[in-house]
Write a protein that holds these residues in place. Sequence first.
Motif, short mmCIF file in Angstrom:
data_model
loop_
_atom_site.label_atom_id
_atom_site.label_comp_id
_atom_site.label_asym_id
_atom_site.label_seq_id
_atom_site.Cartn_x
_atom_site.Cartn_y
_atom_site.Cartn_z
N GLU A 13 53.28 2.65 34.14
CA GLU A 13 54.05 2.06 35.22
C GLU A 13 53.80 0.56 35.30
O GLU A 13 54.73 -0.24 35.48
N ALA A 14 52.53 0.17 35.16
CA ALA A 14 52.19 -1.25 35.22
C ALA A 14 52.85 -2.02 34.08
O ALA A 14 53.34 -3.14 34.27
N ALA A 15 52.89 -1.42 32.90
CA ALA A 15 53.55 -2.07 31.76
C ALA A 15 55.04 -2.22 32.03
O ALA A 15 55.64 -3.27 31.73
N SER A 16 55.65 -1.21 32.60
CA SER A 16 57.08 -1.25 32.89
C SER A 16 57.40 -2.33 33.91
O SER A 16 58.37 -3.08 33.77
N VAL A 17 56.58 -2.43 34.94
CA VAL A 17 56.83 -3.39 36.03
C VAL A 17 56.57 -4.82 35.59
O VAL A 17 57.36 -5.73 35.90
N THR A 18 55.47 -5.06 34.88
CA THR A 18 55.05 -6.43 34.57
C THR A 18 55.63 -6.97 33.27
O THR A 18 55.64 -8.19 33.07
#
Length: 205
Positions: A13-18
Motif C-alpha cells: 500500500e505504501a508503495a502504491s501511495v508514494t
Amino acid sequence: MPTGQGTLMTANEAASVTGVPLRQVHRIIDDGLLGGAVRRRHNARLLARGALVGLKLAHETADVLTRESRRAVVATLIRRPRQPVIRAAAVVVDARPAVKAVRLGLDQLAKARRIVSTAPDILGGTPVFKGTRISVHEISDMLANGDNPAAIVKAYPQLDRDRVRLASIYALAYPRRGRPRAKTGWQLRQPKVSETIAFDVAERA
C-alpha cells in the motif's frame, strides 16, 4: 480486508501511495530510516500512515543526503508532519511536494478500493470491478503487458479509462494471493500498442 482503512499500511500500500518501488520501501525499512513508525503484525511489516511522506523523501534524497541525515529528516516529519521545510546538514528539504503527492496517492488508492468488490460466489472471491465479473488483476496485467487502455475499454465496455487506470493502483497495493497464475497467450506475447491493420483482399477468379 485491506489495511488502508486504518492508521497502518502494508508495504505494498505504501508503495502504491508514494510511488516508491516496493523493493526500495523494504530497503528503507531495513535501513531503519522510519524508526518506530514500522510495526510488525502477523509476520508483516506495517507502516504508520504518518510516515508516508518521510518514506517518499527518504527515497528521493538517497543521492543527496547521508543515511543519518535522511533518518533525521524522516524523524522530524513524523514528529511534526505539518512542518513544510526541514534542514538536514547543509541541505534544506522542502516537504511540500511530497506531502501533496502522498495526499494524491491516498486519494487514488481510496478511489481504487471503491470500484472493487469481492464475493465468494464471484470468481471465487477474486477482486472484480463492481457490477461485473471482470478481474481487476487481469486488467492490471494487460496494462503491464503493454496493452493500450483504449483497446481494453473497447474489449470491456463495462469499464472506462479511469477504472482501467485504477486497476494498476489496486493491484500494486493488493497483489494476488497464492502462487502466480500461469501466463495466458496474451501475457506471453511481446508488449505492443493496439493498431489497425488493413488487408487487401484479392478477388478470386
